[in-house]
Design a protein around this motif. Structure first.
Motif, PDB file in Angstrom:
ATOM      1  N   CYS A 245       0.845  -1.201   0.000  1.00  0.00           N
ATOM      2  CA  CYS A 245       0.000   0.000   0.000  1.00  0.00           C
ATOM      3  C   CYS A 245       0.877   1.246   0.000  1.00  0.00           C
ATOM      4  N   LYS A 246       0.297   2.348  -0.439  1.00  0.00           N
ATOM      5  CA  LYS A 246       1.042   3.614  -0.515  1.00  0.00           C
ATOM      6  C   LYS A 246       0.201   4.738   0.105  1.00  0.00           C
ATOM      7  N   PRO A 247       0.857   5.658   0.811  1.00  0.00           N
ATOM      8  CA  PRO A 247       0.113   6.832   1.280  1.00  0.00           C
ATOM      9  C   PRO A 247      -0.094   7.818   0.141  1.00  0.00           C
ATOM     10  N   CYS A 248      -1.259   8.422   0.105  1.00  0.00           N
ATOM     11  CA  CYS A 248      -1.526   9.499  -0.837  1.00  0.00           C
ATOM     12  C   CYS A 248      -1.397  10.827  -0.094  1.00  0.00           C
ATOM     13  N   LEU A 249      -0.582  11.736  -0.622  1.00  0.00           N
ATOM     14  CA  LEU A 249      -0.395  13.051  -0.018  1.00  0.00           C
ATOM     15  C   LEU A 249      -0.626  14.116  -1.085  1.00  0.00           C
ATOM     16  N   HIS A 250      -0.840  15.339  -0.620  1.00  0.00           N
ATOM     17  CA  HIS A 250      -1.158  16.409  -1.562  1.00  0.00           C
ATOM     18  C   HIS A 250      -0.603  17.718  -1.024  1.00  0.00           C
ATOM     19  N   GLY A 251       0.161  18.397  -1.858  1.00  0.00           N
ATOM     20  CA  GLY A 251       0.700  19.702  -1.480  1.00  0.00           C
ATOM     21  C   GLY A 251       0.045  20.816  -2.267  1.00  0.00           C
ATOM     22  N   SER A 252       0.373  22.011  -1.877  1.00  0.00           N
ATOM     23  CA  SER A 252      -0.231  23.161  -2.574  1.00  0.00           C
ATOM     24  C   SER A 252       0.432  23.417  -3.932  1.00  0.00           C
ATOM     25  N   ASP A 253       1.652  22.836  -4.120  1.00  0.00           N
ATOM     26  CA  ASP A 253       2.387  23.013  -5.399  1.00  0.00           C
ATOM     27  C   ASP A 253       2.411  24.485  -5.800  1.00  0.00           C
ATOM     28  N   SER A 254       2.646  25.338  -4.802  1.00  0.00           N
ATOM     29  CA  SER A 254       2.527  26.791  -5.017  1.00  0.00           C
ATOM     30  C   SER A 254       3.660  27.314  -5.905  1.00  0.00           C
ATOM     31  N   HIS A 255       3.273  28.048  -6.912  1.00  0.00           N
ATOM     32  CA  HIS A 255       4.228  28.757  -7.767  1.00  0.00           C
ATOM     33  C   HIS A 255       3.991  30.259  -7.700  1.00  0.00           C
ATOM     34  N   ASP A 256       3.016  30.683  -6.892  1.00  0.00           N
ATOM     35  CA  ASP A 256       2.740  32.120  -6.742  1.00  0.00           C
ATOM     36  C   ASP A 256       2.288  32.368  -5.310  1.00  0.00           C
ATOM     37  N   GLU A 258      -0.464  33.705  -4.120  1.00  0.00           N
ATOM     38  CA  GLU A 258      -1.860  33.443  -3.784  1.00  0.00           C
ATOM     39  C   GLU A 258      -2.116  31.991  -3.398  1.00  0.00           C
ATOM     40  N   SER A 259      -1.338  31.083  -3.971  1.00  0.00           N
ATOM     41  CA  SER A 259      -1.592  29.658  -3.722  1.00  0.00           C
ATOM     42  C   SER A 259      -0.717  29.073  -2.624  1.00  0.00           C
ATOM     43  N   VAL A 260       0.088  29.921  -1.953  1.00  0.00           N
ATOM     44  CA  VAL A 260       0.987  29.402  -0.915  1.00  0.00           C
ATOM     45  C   VAL A 260       0.169  28.719   0.192  1.00  0.00           C
ATOM     46  N   GLY A 261       0.402  27.427   0.362  1.00  0.00           N
ATOM     47  CA  GLY A 261      -0.297  26.680   1.423  1.00  0.00           C
ATOM     48  C   GLY A 261      -1.787  26.571   1.220  1.00  0.00           C
ATOM     49  N   GLN A 262      -2.263  26.804  -0.004  1.00  0.00           N
ATOM     50  CA  GLN A 262      -3.706  26.784  -0.271  1.00  0.00           C
ATOM     51  C   GLN A 262      -4.017  25.789  -1.391  1.00  0.00           C
ATOM     52  N   PRO A 263      -3.985  24.508  -1.123  1.00  0.00           N
ATOM     53  CA  PRO A 263      -4.329  23.537  -2.165  1.00  0.00           C
ATOM     54  C   PRO A 263      -5.796  23.668  -2.551  1.00  0.00           C
ATOM     55  N   VAL A 264      -6.105  23.280  -3.776  1.00  0.00           N
ATOM     56  CA  VAL A 264      -7.481  23.375  -4.271  1.00  0.00           C
ATOM     57  C   VAL A 264      -8.403  22.548  -3.369  1.00  0.00           C
ATOM     58  N   GLY A 265      -9.529  23.158  -3.002  1.00  0.00           N
ATOM     59  CA  GLY A 265     -10.526  22.443  -2.202  1.00  0.00           C
ATOM     60  C   GLY A 265     -10.095  22.181  -0.776  1.00  0.00           C
ATOM     61  N   ASN A 266      -9.087  22.951  -0.281  1.00  0.00           N
ATOM     62  CA  ASN A 266      -8.580  22.735   1.088  1.00  0.00           C
ATOM     63  C   ASN A 266      -8.219  21.265   1.333  1.00  0.00           C
ATOM     64  N   ARG A 267      -7.633  20.629   0.331  1.00  0.00           N
ATOM     65  CA  ARG A 267      -7.222  19.232   0.482  1.00  0.00           C
ATOM     66  C   ARG A 267      -5.815  19.215   1.077  1.00  0.00           C
ATOM     67  N   PHE A 268      -5.786  19.372   2.400  1.00  0.00           N
ATOM     68  CA  PHE A 268      -4.527  19.443   3.128  1.00  0.00           C
ATOM     69  C   PHE A 268      -3.983  18.042   3.391  1.00  0.00           C
ATOM     70  N   SER A 269      -2.673  17.950   3.550  1.00  0.00           N
ATOM     71  CA  SER A 269      -2.037  16.690   3.915  1.00  0.00           C
ATOM     72  C   SER A 269      -1.819  16.635   5.421  1.00  0.00           C
ATOM     73  N   TRP A 270      -2.197  15.512   6.010  1.00  0.00           N
ATOM     74  CA  TRP A 270      -2.026  15.299   7.445  1.00  0.00           C
ATOM     75  C   TRP A 270      -1.199  14.033   7.657  1.00  0.00           C
ATOM     76  N   ILE A 271      -0.200  14.137   8.496  1.00  0.00           N
ATOM     77  CA  ILE A 271       0.650  13.001   8.854  1.00  0.00           C
ATOM     78  C   ILE A 271       0.570  12.815  10.362  1.00  0.00           C
ATOM     79  N   LYS A 272       0.353  11.580  10.777  1.00  0.00           N
ATOM     80  CA  LYS A 272       0.325  11.296  12.219  1.00  0.00           C
ATOM     81  C   LYS A 272       1.710  10.847  12.653  1.00  0.00           C
ATOM     82  N   GLY A 273       2.284  11.607  13.557  1.00  0.00           N
ATOM     83  CA  GLY A 273       3.627  11.313  14.049  1.00  0.00           C
ATOM     84  C   GLY A 273       4.289  12.586  14.508  1.00  0.00           C
ATOM     85  N   ALA A 274       5.424  12.426  15.124  1.00  0.00           N
ATOM     86  CA  ALA A 274       6.180  13.602  15.551  1.00  0.00           C
ATOM     87  C   ALA A 274       6.645  14.384  14.327  1.00  0.00           C
TER      88      ALA A 274
END
Length: 992
Positions: A245-256, A258-274
């Protein structure tokens, strides 16, 4: 080091920064200031950032400088994400692949540049490395008009395409790369593997995705696919085709900006761990439990039902007085005597979860730390802080435990509790009680119908059938008594026939004797006297019948008074007790008081007066005295219309004329009276004979009625069985739909016929087994019943039970009666015995409706203590859905072999920690590692001072911590093997 271990944090694994080589749209006077300010103001905050650039680490290095200068205070982890374009064409452009580099190695930048240097691109009759200098050369070679190094770097980056096979080889040949680099590939259709749509590209796509540790995608469909949750692609198939199995993650891929830390649809990546790179490695090991894409992290336990912090005060032995707790699975480990159970006990004490028996346990033998150390506690307290903000403080010597206002805020499975419930001496009531509690709570609140526990619900569902069974059983008893009476009457027909004949002969003899006393010349008077005597006897019979009726009317009056005063009120009280939940008021209940439909008092008084009147009319008044030679009744008078008194007077007058001899007259009178007496007795015998002659037909009707009633008893028993099955239906349905270990647990409701007990009663108390016959000696009756009756009793319908009993009686009744201890001629003894025999034959006390619990097909009563422990854990871990309180368990692996722990418990703990907080003391590496425990607390105790407690300290963290993993391997037997087995089972290519 003490932390809550693995908790959800927002990561951005794919974000560009000002100055990124390609598509840099971070414009403005101070692009870095704007960029940093934007990151610092994000909600939810980003705490781990993978700074992305193409082929180089320039922007990552720049961001490290800003971090060192005090910017991004909330960001605890920065690491490079080096984006490469493969020489594999996608739908739009080429497939992008990412190298996520661990920053743990201080020389990670030097090392990753060495890796990039080994990636070469052939062009212009030359070879170019993936380094900054080489990319600039390539850019200028590709466009000689470019003189600026920055422009050349950007142009060169657009030209380079990394060969996929070369990349695999470079990573495989570098021990450093395998330890410090995770591979991510875009899963989208543009520059991802989904863009490889040609059939010829299927193998290439599979190889790329197999090579990757991580899929960059926010699609729920893709996430389900890579977790093995989609139809057509199981976890096993993922392991076979893609190395797991593989984890699926998603970043904002910001190039400007306005999109810094703002992925489309607020699809943020969450990782459980330190907030360290190893948390990302752990997400690759457990993608379902440790990686998520969404606006919020996955919901699990309710904050109000989570213990977030433990504080121990007034205890100089508590070297670590403050201990934060994770909301998921907390594993407490340590050497023997290190303070593991101590922490579990202290948490349970703060939850009021230690029973009175636990506090009062013998300090010399109890496994409880608090019981053993009670006298050394002094004023030590434990204070729990709950996720909702509430705090509770309790003394550790139990002085304020189990107050009338307290209730257990956690479920504590202490060693003592488990030992009591799973004792080798047999299944205790406690285990059954716990099972019944879970069954009860598996019903919705509506289905519970205001009941408070399983016993109430069971009684509510089955009471009417049990009452019906009791009523029908009483009816069978009454019918059997009546049948016995009819059988006795049947046996009297011959005797009564003889007695009637004898009585008739006696009357004839008395009549002949009386005729001899008649004096010649008085024959006419004697004949007249005989007629009068017959008429008088008829009247006396009628008067006696009315007298019997009158006595019945008087008895009915007594019964009516008793029913009004005692019977009806008591029946009403019993009905109120049986149906206490009716909610009726006293006035409403009054409507159920049994009253007579008519005016029975008036009627009975009238009946008595009528009977008295009829007796008075039949008796009549005696005539006045007159001439003894003059008849008191004319010869032509209708004697049947006259009352008794004038007839009796006329008989006395005639008797005086029969003879002048006083002695003869007295003899005549005496014989007349005797004849009347014997005639009366004859009529009684004739009535009894008629009654006895009708007994056979009545007996057959009663036997049919008893058979039908016996069937209704079993209808009630079957209804009770079905009602009980309905109670277990929700749990049984869930077990039927479950997989794995839960499928081994089963509940069944069935009738149990104790044929041994039933037959033993007859053999011991009713039959003379010394007599020669089919049932001579013990056991023959039981074998016959087991063959003929037991199958129907336990599984048959009411009609089938009736048929089985009919077959049994037709086959064996005559033989059974031949073993009666009394002969039929011993009427009194045989009569009493026959009633007892019928009560036994049609009794149903040996039939019980029982639910059984089995594990792996074996009744729970026959399981070993260790396997009962598994059943107990199944209840709490998998079936007790209604209980969301913390579950505290001390050594759940006790009495279990390692394979059982892995096979039976690991999956259950994984599922349970998503629904409730679990705090577990354990020595078993599998229960720590393969459950992916969210927090490991390592207990250590110092030297034990005389008369005191040793200092106890704790460290805590998650499995992503190297120090914690080392402690697990050092303390728990098989720890290293468990880590290897986990990686092998999940087919993870990770060495750390």
């Amino acid at each position: 080091m003490i932390s809550r271990g693995s908790e959800w944090h927002r990561w951005d694994p794919h974000i560009h920064a000002p100055g990124t080589i390609l598509n840099n749209q971070f414009d403005g006077t101070h692009p870095w200031e704007t960029y940093l300010t934007t990151l610092e103001g994000l909600t939810p905050k980003i705490e781990a950032i993978a700074v992305t650039d193409y082929y180089v680490t320039d922007t990552y290095e720049e961001l490290l400088k800003h971090k060192a200068a005090g910017r991004l205070p909330c960001v605890q982890l920065l690491f490079p994400n080096i984006e490469l374009r493969l020489d594999v064409a996608a739908k739009s452009g080429f497939v992008n692949i990412h190298l996520l580099v661990s920053p743990e190695d201080p020389n990670h930048l030097v090392e990753v540049k060495r890796i990039l240097k080994r990636l070469q691109f052939g062009a212009h009759n030359d070879r170019f490395d993936c380094t900054r200098e080489e990319l600039i050369k390539l850019g200028k070679r590709a466009d000689p008009t470019i003189t600026d190094d920055g422009a050349a770097l950007r142009h060169g980056a657009t030209q380079v395409k990394v060969n996929f096979d070369q990349l695999r080889k470079v990573i495989a040949e570098s021990e450093w790369a395998k330890k410090n680099i995770l591979i991510a590939v875009a899963g989208g259709s543009g520059d991802g593997t989904s863009g490889l749509r040609q059939a010829a590209d299927a193998t290439v796509r599979q190889e790329i995705e197999k090579f990757a540790h991580i899929i960059f995608s926010s699609s729920p469909v893709q996430r389900e696919f890579w977790l093995g949750q989609r139809a057509g692609m199981t976890v096993g198939e993922l392991r076979s085709r893609y190395d797991g199995c593989k984890p699926c993650l998603h970043g904002s891929d910001s190039h400007d900006q306005e999109s810094v830390g703002q992925p489309v649809g607020n699809r943020f990546s969450w990782i459980k761990g330190a907030l360290e790179f190893d948390a990302l490695r752990q997400a690759c090991i457990d993608p379902e439990g440790r990686a998520y894409v969404g606006e919020q992290p996955p919901l699990s336990t309710l904050p109000s039902q989570v213990i977030s912090h433990v504080r121990i005060d007034n205890a100089d032995w508590a070297a670590t007085p403050d201990i934060p707790l994770n909301s998921g699975l907390v594993a407490i480990i340590g050497a023997r005597g290190s303070g593991k159970t101590a922490l579990a006990d202290m948490i349970a004490a703060g939850c009021d979860a230690i029973s009175s028996s636990g506090w009062d346990a013998d300090e010399n033998i109890s496994p409880s730390f608090l019981a053993r150390a009670r006298r050394l506690m002094g004023d030590a307290t434990t204070t729990l802080t709950w996720g909702g903000g509430a705090t509770v403080t309790r003394f550790l010597d139990g002085r304020d435990a189990n107050g009338h206002m307290s209730f257990p805020r956690a479920r504590y499975l202490s060693q003592q509790f488990v030992e009591e419930l799973c004792s080798a001496k047999g299944v205790s009531d406690g285990l059954v009680d716990e099972i019944e509690r879970v069954i009860f709570e598996s019903h919705s609140q509506d289905d519970r119908q205001w009941t408070l526990d399983f016993a109430e619900l069971r009684d509510q569902q089955t009471a009417r059938f049990q009452q019906a069974r009791e009523r029908e059983a009483e009816a069978i008893s009454d019918i059997s008594d009546r049948i016995a009476t009819e059988l006795e009457k049947e046996s009297l027909v011959a005797t009564l026939t003889t007695q009637v004949a004898q009585k008739k002969k006696l009357v004839a003899n008395y009549t002949a004797d009386r005729a001899k006393l008649v004096v010649k010349g008085t024959e006419e008077q004697v004949a007249r006297h005989t007629l009068l005597s017959e008429a008088a006897q008829n009247l006396k019979n009628k008067i006696q019948a009315f007298g019997n009726q009158r006595r019945t009317f008087v008895a009915l009056q007594d019964e009516v008074r008793s029913m009004r005063a005692t019977g009806a009120p008591e029946m009403l009280r019993q009905a109120q007790a049986r149906h206490a939940s009716s909610g009726f008021s006293a006035k409403q209940w009054d409507e159920f008081l049994l009253v007579y439909k008519g005016d029975v008092d008036k009627s009975l008084a009238g009946y008595i007066a009528w009977a008295d009147g009829e007796v008075s009319k039949l008796t009549g008044a005696p005539p006045p005295s007159g001439d003894p030679n003059v008849a008191l009744i004319p010869d032509n008078a209708d004697l049947s219309a006259l009352p008794l008194a004038p007839i009796a007077a006329e008989m006395i007058r005639l008797e005086a004329l029969f003879s002048a001899d006083k002695l003869v007259r007295e003899q005549y009178t005496a014989l007349t009276g005797r004849i009347a007496q014997e005639n009366s007795a004859l009529k009684t015998l004739e009535a009894r004979l008629t009654d006895a002659q009708g007994a056979t037909a009545r007996r057959k009707d009663l036997q049919t009625n008893r058979d039908d009633t016996y069937g209704r008893v079993f209808e009630a028993i079957i209804n009770e069985q079905n009602a009980l099955a309905g109670l277990y239906a929700p749990l049984m349905a869930r077990l039927a739909a479950s997989s794995g270990t839960l499928q081994k647990l089963g509940f069944s409701v069935r009738r149990i016929a104790d044929v041994q007990a039933w037959g033993s009663v007859a053999e011991r108390e009713l039959l003379d087994l010394r007599k020669t016959g089919p049932f001579q000696g013990r056991g023959a009756l039981i074998r016959a019943a087991a063959e003929t009756l037991k199958p129907a009793w336990e599984t048959g319908s009411a009609a089938e039970v009736q048929a089985a009993m009919t077959t049994f009686m037709s086959k064996y009744l005559r033989d059974l009666l031949s073993h009666a201890p009394y002969a039929p001629t011993q009427q009194a003894e045989f009569r009493a015995w026959s009633k007892q025999f019928a009560h036994w034959l049609f009794g149903t006390d040996h039939i019980t409706v029982r639910y059984e619990i089995s594990y792996d097909g074996i009744d729970i009563r026959k399981l070993s203590p260790g396997t009962r422990g598994i059943v107990l854990l199944l209840l709490y871990l998998a079936l007790d859905d209604s209980d969301d309180r913390p579950l505290i368990i001390d050594q759940p692996e006790e009495n279990l072999d390692p394979k059982s722990v892995f096979d039976e418990l690991v999956a259950l703990f994984i599922a349970t920690k998503a629904k409730r907080q679990v705090i577990m003391v354990t020595h078993n590496a599998n229960l720590v590692i393969n459950t992916d425990a969210d927090q490991i607390i390592v207990a250590t105790a110092g030297p034990h001072p005389p008369g005191g407690l040793p200092p106890i300290s704790y460290v805590a963290g998650g499995l992503e911590s190297v120090a914690i993993r080392k402690a697990v391997c050092d303390i728990l037997e098989g720890g290293e093997e468990a880590f290897r087995e986990r990686a092998r089972r999940l087919r993870v290519r990770l060495d750390r």
